[in-house]
Design a protein around this motif. Structure first.
Motif, PDB file in Angstrom:
ATOM      1  N   ALA A  23       0.725  -1.183  -0.005  1.00 42.14           N
ATOM      2  CA  ALA A  23      -0.036  -0.168  -0.121  1.00 42.14           C
ATOM      3  C   ALA A  23       1.007   1.239   0.097  1.00 42.14           C
ATOM      4  N   TRP A  25       1.040   5.520  -0.351  1.00 44.19           N
ATOM      5  CA  TRP A  25       0.270   6.730  -0.526  1.00 44.19           C
ATOM      6  C   TRP A  25       1.187   8.055  -0.179  1.00 44.19           C
ATOM      7  N   THR A  26       0.881   9.156  -0.734  1.00 45.35           N
ATOM      8  CA  THR A  26       1.902  10.278  -0.671  1.00 45.35           C
ATOM      9  C   THR A  26       1.048  11.468  -0.332  1.00 45.35           C
TER      10      THR A  26
END
Length: 211
Positions: A23, A25-26
């Motif tokens: 997973a 995310w940024t």
């Protein structure tokens, strides 16, 4: 300065983890970019093994019937070199790391960093200029079901005044522009996933002078 040469690829004895196995995310905040990667659990790799590994990446090991630098085995396609200022890596050790994600030399990562932390909870390295963090890579691990949950956090830039004025732009444009960052994320998922294929045996049969 001559660009580092990409070595011939090593045999790939195990499938590399796909991008979708983790997973990702940024987040962007105060001029910084923070990329968080939650890897799939590492089977049979304990936090103790990971701490040992980050202390002992320099050195060699048997792989595919030959003896190779451990760093090349870690990612048999993309890694180029790993130079440490001390035989055993510890906080304060300087590292010069070169790698080409996806074997694409246009996305070459050639960086000198300093080790901040290595223990059974985390391995952290950073690149600082004038007291400002340009790049900080935090690897955090916790025991899970006989293996380890592993989370990576890459921070590009800093919230210092100097970072906001100059250094953050340099970090985003030169160190990790978008295409290179995307390639590094895939590369990092592959190299961390590869640890479960060789680290348990390497740790089990480590030599007496590498406690």
């Amino acid at each position: 300065m001559t660009a580092p040469q990409l070595p011939e690829p090593l045999p790939v004895l195990w499938p590399l983890r796909p991008l979708g196995s983790a997973a990702v995310w940024t987040a962007a905040k105060d001029g910084r970019t923070v990329v968080t990667i939650r890897h799939a659990p590492l089977a049979q790799v304990t936090p103790e093994m990971l701490a040992w590994w980050y202390h002992h990446v320099p050195g060699t090991m048997r792989y595919a019937g030959e003896t190779w630098p451990r760093y090349l085995v870690w990612h048999p396609l993309d890694h180029i070199s790993y130079q440490a200022s001390s035989p055993v890596v510890h906080p304060g050790t300087s590292l010069h790391i070169t790698e080409a994600p996806g074997r694409d030399t246009s996305k070459l990562i050639d960086v000198q960093v300093t080790v901040e932390t290595i223990d059974t909870q985390a391995a952290i390295i950073s690149k600082r200029l004038f007291g400002t963090s340009i790049i900080r890579l935090e690897n955090e691990f916790t025991a899970y079901n006989g293996g380890t949950r592993y989370v990576t956090r890459l921070t590009i830039g800093d919230n210092t005044p100097l970072g906001g004025l100059v250094l953050n732009r340099m970090a985003h444009r030169r160190a990790f522009p978008p295409a290179k960052l995307a390639a590094w994320i895939r590369h990092h998922i592959e190299e961390i996933g590869n640890l479960e294929n060789f680290l348990p045996d390497l740790f089990r049969y480590r030599s007496d002078h590498e406690p």
